[in-house]
Design a protein around this motif. Structure first.
Motif, PDB file in Angstrom:
ATOM      1  N   HIS A 194      -7.994   2.920  -9.327  1.00 29.86           N
ATOM      2  CA  HIS A 194      -6.906   3.577 -10.050  1.00 29.86           C
ATOM      3  C   HIS A 194      -6.160   2.632 -10.991  1.00 29.86           C
ATOM      4  CE1 HIS A 194      -7.419   7.064  -7.428  1.00 29.86           C
ATOM      5  NE2 HIS A 194      -7.458   6.224  -6.410  1.00 29.86           N
ATOM      6  N   ARG A 225       1.685   7.705 -12.400  1.00 31.90           N
ATOM      7  CA  ARG A 225       1.835   8.447 -11.156  1.00 31.90           C
ATOM      8  C   ARG A 225       1.481   7.543  -9.990  1.00 31.90           C
ATOM      9  NH1 ARG A 225       2.772  13.781 -12.019  1.00 31.90           N
ATOM     10  NH2 ARG A 225       2.403  14.534 -14.151  1.00 31.90           N
ATOM     11  N   LYS A 226       1.616   8.066  -8.779  1.00 29.73           N
ATOM     12  CA  LYS A 226       1.580   7.228  -7.584  1.00 29.73           C
ATOM     13  C   LYS A 226       0.318   6.370  -7.485  1.00 29.73           C
ATOM     14  CE  LYS A 226       3.232   8.982  -3.851  1.00 29.73           C
ATOM     15  NZ  LYS A 226       3.384   9.815  -2.629  1.00 29.73           N
ATOM     16  N   LEU A 227      -0.875   6.973  -7.555  1.00 32.46           N
ATOM     17  CA  LEU A 227      -2.095   6.194  -7.363  1.00 32.46           C
ATOM     18  C   LEU A 227      -2.338   5.215  -8.501  1.00 32.46           C
ATOM     19  CD1 LEU A 227      -4.541   8.857  -5.854  1.00 32.46           C
ATOM     20  CD2 LEU A 227      -3.275   7.043  -4.673  1.00 32.46           C
ATOM     21  N   THR A 243      -7.882  -0.930  -1.406  1.00 34.04           N
ATOM     22  CA  THR A 243      -7.493   0.464  -1.173  1.00 34.04           C
ATOM     23  C   THR A 243      -7.416   1.273  -2.465  1.00 34.04           C
ATOM     24  OG1 THR A 243      -6.202  -0.238   0.763  1.00 34.04           O
ATOM     25  CG2 THR A 243      -5.748   1.959  -0.123  1.00 34.04           C
ATOM     26  N   TYR A 244      -6.874   0.673  -3.552  1.00 37.92           N
ATOM     27  CA  TYR A 244      -6.573   1.442  -4.772  1.00 37.92           C
ATOM     28  C   TYR A 244      -7.288   0.906  -6.019  1.00 37.92           C
ATOM     29  CZ  TYR A 244      -2.730   3.044  -1.814  1.00 37.92           C
ATOM     30  OH  TYR A 244      -1.995   3.576  -0.783  1.00 37.92           O
ATOM     31  N   LYS A 270      -0.880   2.790   4.014  1.00 34.95           N
ATOM     32  CA  LYS A 270      -1.906   3.715   3.542  1.00 34.95           C
ATOM     33  C   LYS A 270      -1.757   5.077   4.194  1.00 34.95           C
ATOM     34  CE  LYS A 270      -6.924   4.225   3.103  1.00 34.95           C
ATOM     35  NZ  LYS A 270      -8.247   3.624   3.408  1.00 34.95           N
ATOM     36  N   ASP A 280       1.318   9.272   1.474  1.00 37.62           N
ATOM     37  CA  ASP A 280       1.396  10.682   1.114  1.00 37.62           C
ATOM     38  C   ASP A 280       2.404  11.455   1.961  1.00 37.62           C
ATOM     39  OD1 ASP A 280      -0.537  10.545  -0.913  1.00 37.62           O
ATOM     40  OD2 ASP A 280      -2.164  10.686   0.560  1.00 37.62           O
ATOM     41  N   THR A 292       0.805  -1.220   0.000  1.00 35.25           N
ATOM     42  CA  THR A 292       0.000   0.000   0.000  1.00 35.25           C
ATOM     43  C   THR A 292       0.839   1.271   0.000  1.00 35.25           C
ATOM     44  OG1 THR A 292      -0.159  -0.099   2.418  1.00 35.25           O
ATOM     45  CG2 THR A 292      -1.967  -1.076   1.154  1.00 35.25           C
ATOM     46  N   LEU A 311       0.045   2.321  -7.965  1.00 36.59           N
ATOM     47  CA  LEU A 311      -0.354   1.415  -6.893  1.00 36.59           C
ATOM     48  C   LEU A 311      -1.591   0.606  -7.277  1.00 36.59           C
ATOM     49  CD1 LEU A 311       0.243   3.772  -3.832  1.00 36.59           C
ATOM     50  CD2 LEU A 311       1.529   1.707  -4.396  1.00 36.59           C
ATOM     51  N   GLY A 312      -2.551   1.230  -7.943  1.00 42.80           N
ATOM     52  CA  GLY A 312      -3.758   0.511  -8.341  1.00 42.80           C
ATOM     53  C   GLY A 312      -3.497  -0.554  -9.385  1.00 42.80           C
TER      54      GLY A 312
END
Length: 257
Positions: free
Chosen positions: A73, A176-178, A69-70, A228, A232, A29, A181-182
């Protein structure tokens, strides 16, 4: 299977595995690929072949938490482009495990970790030249996706170490980050679940290994929640430097045992 049951572990050994399980959740996460440290710890505490079977269900538990969680995305065109090549890599990895003894697997894991550390360093240096997510549509791009897919499938089957390979590919594709991760969450959930029949057939997953998993999975959830919370806030550059250093040390430990 040459394994160790829950009752054969010392307190320090179980504590090391518990910390590694927590890091599995955190890596799923927050920082994909950080579980290479977990891989090194499991291979150091348990027999090398057995460690891959014990770690796999914990990785799947972390994948489920990451998907929850993701899930919004994920970039599915990228996933469909990768899966056929990954399947081929998993088959090659299975054939390798059918013939390799514990010493060869331990050495292979150590070499794989060193390779993954080198690839991660290269990935970080080339990430700034990334394109838009999913924009790889040329012939060269397709060859690139297939190459990464086969390597990722092989390394994830032999050593559960496909994270850095896929991280490098996704970052080079401009995620990008999200989105990163997704997409990686769904990728590894599907790939790791598909590995279960192969691992059972090879004797890497059995009753004693699942009992140990039942005790260790309790530590995956707090790791995922910590990831999680930290995603950020974390200093990504410093953390990746620590991950690389720990991965190299873990690899050297396996190679020099």
């Amino acid at each position: 299977m040459d394994t160790m049951t829950l009752w054969h572990l010392t307190g320090w050994e179980f504590a090391a595995l518990a910390l590694a399980a927590l890091l599995v959740g955190f890596s799923k996460t927050a920082v994909s690929g950080a579980n290479t440290i977990s891989l090194a710890v499991f291979a150091a505490v348990l027999p090398a072949r057995a460690s891959t079977g014990v770690l796999l269900p914990l990785l799947i538990a972390g994948d489920v938490l990451a998907v929850l969680t993701y899930r919004r995305h994920a970039h599915w065109p990228t996933l469909w482009r990768l899966f056929p090549a990954v399947a081929a890599g998993v088959v090659v990895g299975t054939l390798f495990l059918m013939r390799a003894d514990d010493g060869i697997v331990r050495t292979s894991i150590g070499v794989t970790l060193l390779l993954m550390a080198a690839l991660t360093v290269w990935r970080r240096r080339t990430a700034e030249r990334a394109a838009e997510p999913g924009a790889v549509t040329t012939r060269a791009g397709r060859v690139k996706a297939r190459s990464y897919g086969v390597l990722g499938g092989f390394t994830t089957m032999v050593a559960n170490a496909g994270g850095p390979v896929m991280s490098m590919y996704l970052l080079s594709a401009g995620f990008r980050k999200l989105g990163f991760l997704g997409t990686s969450a769904f990728f590894f959930l599907i790939v790791n679940v598909s590995k279960v029949p192969f691992s059972v057939g090879l004797g890497l997953i059995d009753g004693p290994s699942l009992l140990l998993d039942a005790a260790l999975v309790l530590f995956v959830l707090p790791g995922a929640l910590l990831g999680k919370w930290a995603v950020d806030r974390i200093d990504q550059r410093l953390f990746e430097q620590l991950v690389i250093a720990a991965t190299v040390l873990g690899a050297l430990h396996l190679l020099l045992r």
